[in-house]
Motif scaffolding. Sequence first.
Motif, short mmCIF file in Angstrom:
data_model
loop_
_atom_site.label_atom_id
_atom_site.label_comp_id
_atom_site.label_asym_id
_atom_site.label_seq_id
_atom_site.Cartn_x
_atom_site.Cartn_y
_atom_site.Cartn_z
N THR A 118 0.85 -1.18 0.00
CA THR A 118 0.00 0.00 0.00
C THR A 118 0.89 1.24 0.00
N PRO A 119 0.33 2.42 -0.30
CA PRO A 119 1.16 3.61 -0.37
C PRO A 119 1.89 3.92 0.93
N GLU A 120 1.32 3.50 2.05
CA GLU A 120 1.93 3.86 3.32
C GLU A 120 3.25 3.12 3.54
N ASP A 121 3.43 1.99 2.87
CA ASP A 121 4.66 1.25 3.16
C ASP A 121 5.53 1.08 1.91
N ASN A 122 5.44 2.00 0.98
CA ASN A 122 6.32 1.89 -0.18
C ASN A 122 7.57 2.75 -0.02
N GLY A 123 7.95 3.01 1.21
CA GLY A 123 9.14 3.81 1.48
C GLY A 123 10.36 3.25 0.76
N TYR A 124 11.21 4.12 0.32
CA TYR A 124 12.36 3.72 -0.47
C TYR A 124 13.53 4.58 -0.04
N GLY A 125 14.58 3.98 0.42
CA GLY A 125 15.75 4.75 0.84
C GLY A 125 16.92 4.41 -0.06
N ALA A 126 17.81 5.36 -0.27
CA ALA A 126 18.99 5.10 -1.08
C ALA A 126 20.15 5.89 -0.51
N THR A 127 21.31 5.26 -0.44
CA THR A 127 22.51 5.98 -0.03
C THR A 127 23.47 5.95 -1.21
N ILE A 128 23.95 7.15 -1.56
CA ILE A 128 24.77 7.25 -2.75
C ILE A 128 26.15 7.75 -2.35
N GLY A 129 27.19 7.28 -3.03
CA GLY A 129 28.56 7.57 -2.62
C GLY A 129 28.98 9.02 -2.74
N ALA A 130 30.15 9.31 -2.17
CA ALA A 130 30.62 10.70 -2.11
C ALA A 130 31.46 11.11 -3.30
N THR A 131 32.03 10.18 -3.99
CA THR A 131 32.94 10.55 -5.08
C THR A 131 32.43 10.02 -6.40
N GLY A 132 32.90 10.65 -7.45
CA GLY A 132 32.54 10.21 -8.80
C GLY A 132 31.06 10.36 -9.06
N SER A 133 30.57 9.52 -9.91
CA SER A 133 29.16 9.55 -10.26
C SER A 133 28.52 8.24 -9.83
N GLU A 134 27.40 8.35 -9.21
CA GLU A 134 26.73 7.13 -8.76
C GLU A 134 25.23 7.37 -8.77
N LYS A 135 24.50 6.36 -9.12
CA LYS A 135 23.05 6.52 -9.05
C LYS A 135 22.43 5.30 -8.40
N ALA A 136 21.34 5.54 -7.71
CA ALA A 136 20.60 4.44 -7.11
C ALA A 136 19.66 3.87 -8.17
N SER A 137 19.02 2.77 -7.86
CA SER A 137 18.07 2.23 -8.82
C SER A 137 16.80 3.08 -8.81
N ALA A 138 16.14 3.14 -9.96
CA ALA A 138 14.91 3.93 -10.07
C ALA A 138 13.80 3.25 -9.27
N LYS A 139 12.95 4.08 -8.67
CA LYS A 139 11.83 3.54 -7.90
C LYS A 139 10.53 3.91 -8.61
N ALA A 140 9.71 2.91 -8.88
CA ALA A 140 8.44 3.17 -9.56
C ALA A 140 7.30 3.21 -8.56
N PHE A 141 6.29 3.98 -8.87
CA PHE A 141 5.09 4.01 -8.03
C PHE A 141 3.86 4.12 -8.93
N ASP A 142 2.78 3.60 -8.48
CA ASP A 142 1.53 3.64 -9.25
C ASP A 142 0.39 3.46 -8.25
N THR A 143 -0.05 4.57 -7.70
CA THR A 143 -1.07 4.52 -6.65
C THR A 143 -1.99 5.71 -6.76
#
Lengths: 245, 176
Positions: A118-143
């Motif tokens: 449910t929307p209340e528990d679709n929390g998504y956290g991401a930690t991204i590094g300090a150097t260079g370029s980095e991306k987290a995975s994309a998070k989709a939602f449909d609610t």
Amino acid sequence: MSIDEFYIRLMNEQIDGIISDGAAKKLAAHLMSDPEAERYYEELKDTVRAIDSAVEIEPPPELKTRIFDSVYGRPREEPAAQAAGGRTFWRSFAPVFAAGVAAGFILFAAIRPLTDRTPEDNGYGATIGATGSEKASAKAFDTFGVRGTVLPVFENGSLTVTIELASDVEASVFIEFEGGASFESIRSNEGAAYQMEVDEKSLLLVHHGEADYAIRFRSVETAAVVLRIFTDGKTVAAMRFTAGG
Amino acid sequence: MSTTDSSLVIETLNGDREAFGRLVEKYERRIFNLAFRICGDYEDAMDVTQTVFVKVFDRLETFDQSRKFFSWLYRMGINESLNQVKRQSRIVHGECDPPSHAPGPDQRIIREESDGLVQAALKRLGEDQRVVIILRHFVDLSYIQIGDVLGIPDKTVKSRLYSARQRMKEILTGAG
């Protein structure tokens, strides 16, 4: 008074600094040709100056103490539906209960398919590094009729959160940022209809129709960004990103 | 150390007194000024500010965290101030009471004539117009933020604000 309401609106927009260039030119031309409108405009500016000149009042230093005495120096107000005994129990064991619920929730979330959430528990956290370029995975939602994705990318000291909203439903994106983060810029595809408010610590974007947004935050050292998307008072998605550090 | 309203709300709910103290520090002055401009009385503004923060603390569990905390807080400040005005009908019909505390520099300034005229003009506005002027000019909220606090579209905020400014102009220029 025979001044057109249209020009009164433009005068107010001019005073508030939200007038478009075209409208400003139109207003200036009108003021040149209509002395009554010009007089009205000058009086309106004087009025706003007088209001803005009123000073901010300093609350008395003891006010904070009074507030704290009122809040912590007496029992907390009981909700009508709750028995006093139950309340006491809850207050005593709230931390233990909360920890138990959190642990249960994590276990439950881990074993349940994403599509059932449910929307209340679709929390998504991401930690991204300090150097260079980095991306987290994309998070989709449909609610609640709001579809899209969120993708955080950290690059050269900037955190960019790309939000794709593919929906005709009006949605609001509310972002709070902390740590060393500050808002830098927003880009959207041509024709995107949105309104945005930004202050030192938060950003509110009200979105209409389909659009992509790339919101960029400058990060001095570390940046924590809490993002919530909601529609009609209901939470569609809640996410937190930490970059750098 | 977290600084967002959301974090402070959560920490307060978890029993962190310092977090609640930071919310008070952040908004005390603004709520006090909002209350002072609506009530027109220093002592009433103190009472209203105190009552608002006590209610915030008591009702924090019911706060919908998908909304902005400051909107909820200001809404409560407005309602409490208007209730105080109704309770103290002397304020509606009388002049501004000067602060009874020993006057500091800021308090001396509020006695200046221009400020008194603005305050008197504010009191002659209807509730809706007074509140929108105060939120825009004394709390420095944008149209969208005012709309969020009052639960009205920003288009309505604009038309209400423009009418209120016109009314203030009429009062201050002696035409109203």
